[in-house]
Design an enzyme around this catalytic site. Structure first.
Site, short mmCIF file in Angstrom:
data_model
loop_
_atom_site.label_atom_id
_atom_site.label_comp_id
_atom_site.label_asym_id
_atom_site.label_seq_id
_atom_site.Cartn_x
_atom_site.Cartn_y
_atom_site.Cartn_z
N ASP A 149 0.38 -1.39 0.37
CA ASP A 149 -0.01 -0.22 -0.29
C ASP A 149 0.42 1.18 -0.01
O ASP A 149 1.01 1.64 -0.62
CB ASP A 149 -0.93 0.35 1.06
CG ASP A 149 -1.87 -1.26 0.94
OD1 ASP A 149 -2.80 -1.40 0.19
OD2 ASP A 149 -1.90 -2.11 2.29
N HIS A 154 -5.24 -3.02 6.60
CA HIS A 154 -5.09 -3.61 5.39
C HIS A 154 -6.06 -3.70 4.33
O HIS A 154 -6.83 -4.68 4.41
CB HIS A 154 -4.15 -4.76 5.35
CG HIS A 154 -3.83 -4.49 3.46
ND1 HIS A 154 -3.46 -3.77 2.43
CD2 HIS A 154 -4.44 -5.74 3.48
CE1 HIS A 154 -3.25 -4.64 1.75
NE2 HIS A 154 -4.03 -6.24 1.73
#
Length: 435
Positions: free
Chosen positions: A247, A275
Site C-alpha cells: 500500500d 489493510h
C-alpha cells in the site's frame, strides 16, 4: 559440520533415478525427497465459537526432537576447514515461508535465494510450508530452486506441518490464507483464516527461534497478525508485522505520477490503519525531495479524494485489469519490508508496517495491530517515528480505520483468549484486492 562452497564430502542417500518411485500419496523410497508427517487437518468452519478461555491462550506441548530433512541436492553437506573461514562468512539465516506453492511465493522465494533480500554474502536456508493439496506443487518449487543453482541457498526443506517447518526459524513469512469466496461474510473469513494463524502462532511459539521476526501477509493481515502474536506469548509482540508495504509503494507511485517525478524522490509516506479500503494513505507528512507534498501538489481535492481512493482501491482495479490479484508486486513489497528491517532507515525517512500498538505515541488504541510509521537501525528491530504531524482530516480517517480494526478484534475474541466472539463490523468493508 558446516556449510560452505567446498566439495561435497557426504551424501545421506545417493541419488539413483530408478529408486524414485511413489509408494504412498506423499512418500518416496529415495530419501532425498523427504516428506514431513501430516498434521491433523485444520478445522475450517465458519461457526464462531470459543476455543480458549478468557484471557488465556492455549499452548501446546509437542515433541520437537525430530527435525525436517533437507530436499534433494541440498542434502549434500560440506566440510568447512578452519583456514578457509573468512571475515565475510555469515551464519546461515533460516527463513520459513507458508503458502510456499502460491503465486506470491513463486516470485518471492527466488528473490530470497538470490541474495536480494538479506545481502550478497548471506547464506540462507528455506523451509517451505504447504498443504496436502499443494504438496506436489511444493515439490516442483523445490526442484526449481535446485535448478537455479543459487550459491547462497544452502538448505531447502518442505512439509505440511508447521511444527516441523517452523523449527528454529529466524524469519517467518506467513503468506498462505484462504481467499474470500462468493457470498462469504467477512466475519466468516476472519474466523476461517484466524484458526490457521492461531495454529501457526502456537507452532512458532513452540519451535521457532525466540527472536523470530514474523511477517503476516495472508488476509485480513492486521487481525491475523494479532491472532498469531496472541497465540505466541513467548515471542515478543513487537516482532510481528502485518504487510502494508505494498500500500505504501502504491501511494508513492501515485504521488510521483502526479508530481512528475521519479518515485525515489518521494519519502515519509505512511499507511495508517488496516489493510482494507479504510486504510489511510498519509499525504500530510509525505515529502518530495524534502519538500512537503502539499507544497508541491497544491490540488487539495485530488489529495483528499482521488489519491486516497486510488490507493485504497488499487488492488481491486488491478484484478479487473489483470484477471488475478497482485503477486509480483506483493512479493516485491515483502522484500522491501524485510530490507527496511535489516538495513538502516535513511536519515529523516520512515516506512510503514502493521505493528503492535502498545505504547504508541499517536493516541491509537492499544492491543491491536495497526499500520504506523517505523524506523530501523538495520538490526531487525524498529522504533515508531516521533516527528509526525496530524490535522483534522488525517485524524478523522485514522479513527475510522481504527474502529474497523477494533471491530475485527472483537470478532476473533475466541482465537485471542478474550472470550466469545462478538461481530459488529462497521459495514462490509473490503480488502484492497477483493471484489
Amino acid at each position: 559440520m558446516a556449510l560452505s562452497e567446498l566439495s561435497p564430502t557426504t551424501l545421506k542417500t545417493p541419488f539413483i533415478p530408478s529408486q524414485l518411485s511413489l509408494n504412498s500419496k506423499h512418500s518416496y523410497t529415495n530419501h532425498r525427497f523427504h516428506v514431513l508427517s501430516q498434521p491433523p487437518r485444520l478445522v475450517q468452519n465458519a461457526k464462531i465459537s470459543c476455543s480458549v478461555t478468557p484471557n488465556q491462550v492455549q499452548t501446546l506441548q509437542k515433541d520437537t526432537t525430530t527435525k525436517s530433512e533437507c530436499f534433494g541436492v541440498f542434502c549434500v553437506t560440506y566440510e568447512l576447514k578452519e583456514e578457509e573461514k573468512t571475515k565475510s562468512w555469515k551464519k546461515l539465516v533460516t527463513v520459513a515461508v507458508s503458502g510456499a506453492a502460491g503465486m506470491i511465493s513463486n516470485h518471492l522465494l527466488f528473490k530470497l535465494a538470490s541474495g536480494e533480500v538479506f545481502g550478497p554474502d548471506q547464506p540462507i536456508a528455506l523451509k517451505l510450508l504447504g498443504s496436502e493439496r499443494s504438496f506436489q506443487a511444493l515439490e516442483g518449487v523445490a526442484m526449481e530452486l535446485e535448478d537455479s543453482l543459487y550459491p547462497l541457498l544452502r538448505q531447502v526443506s518442505i512439509g505440511i506441518d508447521p511444527y516441523e517447518v517452523f523449527q528454529d526459524a529466524e524469519w517467518a513469512l506467513l503468506i498462505g490464507a484462504k481467499p474470500r469466496g462468493p457470498g462469504m461474510e467477512r466475519a466468516d473469513l476472519l474466523d476461517i483464516n484466524g484458526q490457521i494463524f492461531a495454529e501457526q502462532g502456537r507452532a512458532l511459539n513452540t519451535v521457532a527461534s525466540r527472536n523470530v521476526k514474523v511477517m503476516v501477509v495472508g488476509n485480513p493481515c492486521n487481525t491475523n497478525a494479532l491472532i498469531c502474536l496472541k497465540n505466541a506469548p513467548n515471542i515478543p509482540a513487537k516482532n510481528f508485522h502485518a504487510l502494508t508495504r505494498l500500500d505504501e509503494n502504491r501511494a508513492k507511485c501515485q504521488i510521483a505520477l502526479k508530481a512528475g517525478v521519479f518515485y525515489d524522490k518521494v519519502s515519509n509516506v505512511t499507511i495508517w490503519g488496516n489493510h482494507s479500503t479504510t486504510q489511510v494513505p498519509d499525504f500530510l507528512n509525505a515529502e518530495i525531495s524534502g519538500i512537503p507534498v502539499k507544497e508541491v501538489i497544491t490540488d487539495t481535492k485530488w489529495l483528499e479524494k482521488d489519491f486516497t481512493e486510488r490507493v485504497q482501491k488499487r488492488g481491486g482495479v488491478l484484478i479487473k485489469k489483470w484477471g488475478r490479484s497482485s503477486a509480483a508486486s506483493t512479493a516485491v513489497s515483502i522484500v522491501d519490508a524485510i530490507r527496511s528491517l535489516v538495513t538502516p532507515t535513511p536519515k529523516g525517512d520512515w516506512f510503514s508496517s502493521g505493528v503492535y500498538t502498545n505504547g504508541n505515541p499517536y493516541g491509537i488504541a492499544e492491543d491491536i495491530v495497526f499500520s504506523m510509521p517505523c524506523r530501523s537501525e538495520g538490526n531487525g528491530d524498529y522504533e515508531l517515528a516521533a516527528d509526525v504531524i496530524f490535522d483534522d482530516f488525517l485524524r478523522e480517517r485514522i479513527k475510522k480505520t481504527e474502529a474497523e480494526v477494533l471491530a475485527e478484534k472483537r470478532c476473533v475474541g475466541h482465537l485471542t483468549g478474550e472470550g466469545n466472539a462478538y461481530c459488529d463490523l462497521p459495514g462490509d468493508t473490503m480488502l484492497p484486492g477483493e471484489q
